[in-house]
Design a protein around this motif. Structure first.
Motif, short mmCIF file in Angstrom:
data_model
loop_
_atom_site.label_atom_id
_atom_site.label_comp_id
_atom_site.label_asym_id
_atom_site.label_seq_id
_atom_site.Cartn_x
_atom_site.Cartn_y
_atom_site.Cartn_z
N GLU A 228 0.61 -0.95 -0.07
CA GLU A 228 0.12 0.26 -0.35
C GLU A 228 0.62 1.12 0.14
OE1 GLU A 228 -3.72 0.39 2.56
OE2 GLU A 228 -2.18 1.49 3.82
N ASP A 229 1.89 1.84 0.60
CA ASP A 229 2.90 2.77 0.97
C ASP A 229 3.49 2.62 -0.59
OD1 ASP A 229 2.44 3.46 3.41
OD2 ASP A 229 4.42 1.94 4.22
N TRP A 230 3.83 1.44 -1.36
CA TRP A 230 4.43 1.44 -2.18
C TRP A 230 3.53 2.37 -3.67
CZ3 TRP A 230 5.07 -2.15 -6.61
CH2 TRP A 230 6.23 -1.55 -7.42
N VAL A 231 2.55 1.89 -3.54
CA VAL A 231 1.44 2.34 -4.71
C VAL A 231 0.97 3.57 -4.52
CG1 VAL A 231 0.71 -0.18 -5.61
CG2 VAL A 231 -0.47 1.05 -3.67
N ASN A 232 0.93 3.88 -3.17
CA ASN A 232 0.76 5.10 -2.83
C ASN A 232 2.11 6.61 -3.30
OD1 ASN A 232 -1.81 4.62 -2.03
ND2 ASN A 232 -1.48 4.46 -0.16
N GLY A 233 3.23 6.06 -2.87
CA GLY A 233 4.76 6.20 -3.32
C GLY A 233 4.84 6.94 -1.90
N LYS A 234 5.21 6.19 -0.79
CA LYS A 234 5.17 6.38 0.03
C LYS A 234 6.20 5.73 0.39
CE LYS A 234 1.48 8.40 2.21
NZ LYS A 234 -0.54 7.31 3.21
N VAL A 235 7.12 4.68 -0.33
CA VAL A 235 8.36 4.37 -0.37
C VAL A 235 9.15 5.54 -0.27
CG1 VAL A 235 9.91 2.39 -0.08
CG2 VAL A 235 7.01 2.24 0.20
N THR A 236 9.57 5.94 0.11
CA THR A 236 10.78 7.47 -0.62
C THR A 236 12.06 6.84 0.67
OG1 THR A 236 9.35 8.52 0.99
CG2 THR A 236 8.73 8.67 -0.86
N SER A 237 12.40 6.43 1.23
CA SER A 237 13.63 6.39 1.57
C SER A 237 14.44 4.96 1.60
CB SER A 237 13.42 6.24 3.05
OG SER A 237 14.57 5.25 3.72
N ALA A 238 15.62 4.85 0.81
CA ALA A 238 16.59 3.90 0.07
C ALA A 238 16.98 3.08 1.49
CB ALA A 238 17.56 4.12 -1.10
N GLU A 239 16.84 3.26 2.68
CA GLU A 239 16.72 2.22 3.76
C GLU A 239 15.54 1.54 4.08
OE1 GLU A 239 18.78 6.02 4.19
OE2 GLU A 239 20.08 5.30 3.03
N ASP A 240 15.00 1.79 3.82
CA ASP A 240 13.42 0.99 4.39
C ASP A 240 14.05 0.07 4.24
OD1 ASP A 240 10.98 -0.05 3.80
OD2 ASP A 240 10.07 1.70 3.17
N GLU A 241 14.26 -1.14 5.10
CA GLU A 241 14.57 -2.27 5.56
C GLU A 241 13.34 -3.29 4.35
OE1 GLU A 241 14.09 -3.48 9.18
OE2 GLU A 241 15.85 -1.67 9.99
N ARG A 242 12.23 -2.81 4.19
CA ARG A 242 11.75 -3.52 3.78
C ARG A 242 11.33 -3.52 2.34
NH1 ARG A 242 6.51 -0.14 4.78
NH2 ARG A 242 7.71 1.23 4.42
N LEU A 243 11.77 -2.68 1.62
CA LEU A 243 12.44 -2.57 -0.11
C LEU A 243 13.68 -3.35 -0.01
CD1 LEU A 243 12.70 -1.11 -2.54
CD2 LEU A 243 13.26 0.79 -2.17
N VAL A 244 15.01 -2.70 0.69
CA VAL A 244 16.01 -3.23 0.56
C VAL A 244 15.66 -4.81 0.87
CG1 VAL A 244 18.46 -3.98 2.13
CG2 VAL A 244 17.27 -1.47 1.76
N ILE A 436 -4.22 8.73 -6.81
CA ILE A 436 -5.34 8.13 -5.92
C ILE A 436 -4.73 7.23 -4.76
CG2 ILE A 436 -5.98 5.46 -6.72
CD1 ILE A 436 -5.96 5.96 -9.48
N ASN A 437 -5.75 7.46 -3.87
CA ASN A 437 -5.01 7.12 -2.26
C ASN A 437 -5.72 5.61 -2.28
OD1 ASN A 437 -3.54 7.01 -0.23
ND2 ASN A 437 -6.09 7.32 0.68
N TRP A 438 -4.39 4.45 -2.01
CA TRP A 438 -4.99 3.01 -3.11
C TRP A 438 -5.25 2.71 -1.00
CZ3 TRP A 438 -7.18 0.88 -7.24
CH2 TRP A 438 -6.22 0.74 -8.39
N GLU A 439 -6.30 2.20 -0.73
CA GLU A 439 -6.65 1.69 0.72
C GLU A 439 -6.63 0.16 0.66
OE1 GLU A 439 -9.85 3.47 2.79
OE2 GLU A 439 -9.46 5.14 2.50
N LEU A 440 -5.42 -0.77 0.50
CA LEU A 440 -5.66 -1.98 0.18
C LEU A 440 -6.30 -2.79 2.02
CD1 LEU A 440 -2.31 -2.29 -2.35
CD2 LEU A 440 -4.83 -1.65 -2.26
N ASN A 441 -5.79 -2.40 2.43
CA ASN A 441 -6.35 -2.98 4.37
C ASN A 441 -7.54 -3.08 4.90
OD1 ASN A 441 -5.54 -4.72 6.59
ND2 ASN A 441 -3.42 -3.47 7.10
#
Ligand code: GAL
Length: 441
Positions: A228-244, A436-441
């Motif tokens: 949900e964060d990803w599609v809402n453009g909220k994954v903005t830190s290169a250190e985000d553990e989930r992304l890494v 678009i603000n996706w609400e997936l949860n």
């Protein structure tokens, strides 16, 4: 005598002149009817369905159209290249040249948005109404087909993207139980087992966008909140553990894939190599199902599928739709086409061949194969739905295209740090495009 001869010659010349003028006028009329407005009994459809199963599914639908309207000619025009990436460039050029086709294959939400924003689309509320679609199309799909409270697309199918397809004989021979592959560790253990048994490349993959396709399912495997964060453009830190972590999983995944991937599109090596038994696994949407079937294979006997590890309770959505552009050449035939696409008969002709499930909940289930029957059940029982980014709906167009490029690079260099930075920097730079603000949860 002389005068008479002169008169008849004048008469002859006048006759010829009138004849020529009439011919020119009729010719111009025919020309304008044929070329400026297009032949009246035509319907021009652009699409990217190029694999054998996809082509057959479209022919099935066109065949049904021809049965209903035997005097009309449907002209499907195939533009291959990624999941529609090339087609959209072509459509843009055609629209600018005022030569838009009557309709074209399109994913809903973000992919449709540029056409909506430019004022090129007409609502299709009438088609939804006359087919009572609000009663039979799932709510999640309904909302994806709307802008400002009006429908702008008619969905023909629902595809699931988060699946791994396998060759059953290979798994049986190696005593791998696919239903146990619910975690990445279990899946990679199975790959190691196959490697140890002499299969150097147990996973088959194809060109850039298929890497991005794997990546988005891996993102989903890290939890619906992350997606949900990803599609809402909220994954903005290169250190985000989930992304890494997602990139690390993809890196490991790539250590099992065929090195010649870059030369092919999804069908012509990856899925077809699972059919031929050269590879064991292929992560792909359920359009692959259409091709296994087309090759004469039977679900659960010769091939099978399981959700991407960690996404068992999720249905990754990829939906194909058709739309109504303004100022098209053959509105009457388009109307007939959209009615057919919306109809139960149309959907139950197309989807059983395509591998997908019908976008309608009242499908005639007896027409669908074993995989599809289980997908129909999964669709209503899974906990979460997520819109595919790679297949046009989840994120802005620019992000989708960037992702395909970044993933092509990653498949080559597998540089986790640089890729995380590139993706997050890009997301930050296009924040205003996340409308678009996706609400997936
Ligand atoms: C998707 C499309 C599917 C299938 C797939 C591969 O984007 O929605 O219908 O065609 O691409 O071509």
């Amino acid at each position: 005598m002389k005068k008479k001869k002169l008169d008849s010659r004048r008469f002859l010349i006048a006759g010829i002149t009138v004849g020529i003028m009439v011919t020119i006028i009729i010719g111009l009329g025919v020309y304008f009817l044929t070329f400026s407005k297009g032949e009246a009994n035509l319907l021009v459809i652009y699409h990217w369905w190029s694999s054998p199963g996809e082509a057959k599914a479209l022919s099935g639908l066109v065949g049904l159209f021809n049965e209903r309207y035997p005097n009309e000619i449907v002209e499907p025009i195939l533009i291959t290249g990624g999941p529609g990436y090339k087609l959209r460039e072509v459509i843009k050029t055609l629209i600018l040249a005022k030569e838009a086709p009557d309709t074209f294959q399109m994913h809903p939400t973000y992919e449709a948005k540029p056409y909506f924003d430019e004022g090129l689309l007409q609502p299709v509320d009438d088609i939804w109404k006359s087919n009572n679609l609000e009663k039979v199309i799932p709510k999640v799909v309904q909302s994806m087909c709307k802008f400002n409270g009006h429908y702008y697309e008619v969905p023909i199918d629902i595809h699931r993207v988060n699946l791994i397809w396998y060759n059953k004989k290979i798994l049986d021979e190696n005593e791998i139980n696919p239903s146990s592959l619910t975690t990445w560790d279990a899946f990679f253990d199975a790959c190691d087992k196959l490697k140890a048994a002499g299969r150097q490349y147990p996973i088959q993959i194809s060109a850039g966008w298929t890497g991005a396709h794997c990546f988005e399912s891996i993102i989903a495997s890290q939890g619906i909140d992350f997606y949900e964060d990803w599609v809402n453009g909220k994954v903005t830190s290169a250190e985000d553990e989930r992304l890494v972590k997602s990139l690390e999983i993809l890196k490991k995944y790539l250590s099992y894939v065929n090195p010649d991937y870059a030369e092919f599109d999804w069908w012509n090596n990856a899925t077809s190599r699972i059919i031929s038994g050269e590879g064991a696994f292929n992560l792909m949407g359920d359009w692959a199902n259409g091709d296994f079937k087309d090759a004469g294979m039977q679900y659960d006997r010769n091939y099978g599928s399981f959700p991407v590890p960690g996404t068992g309770n999720m249905y990754g959505l990829c939906i194909d739709t058709f739309q109504r552009l303004k100022n098209i050449n053959h509105p009457k035939n388009l109307e007939r086409w959209l009615q057919l696409v919306a109809s139960k008969e149309g959907q139950d002709t197309f989807n059983p061949i395509k591998g997908s499930i019908s976008a309608r909940t009242d499908a005639n289930v007896t027409k669908y194969d074993l995989y599809q029957k289980s997908a129909i059940l999964d669709f209503v029982s899974v906990k979460y739905m997520f819109p595919s980014v790679v297949h046009g709906s989840g994120a802005p167009e620019d992000f989708k295209l960037k992702l395909a490029d970044v993933m092509s690079e990653f498949m080559e260099d597998q540089n986790v740090t640089d890729t995380a930075a590139e993706l997050t920097d890009y997301t930050k730079s296009i924040q205003d495009e996340y409308t678009i603000n996706w609400e997936l949860n």
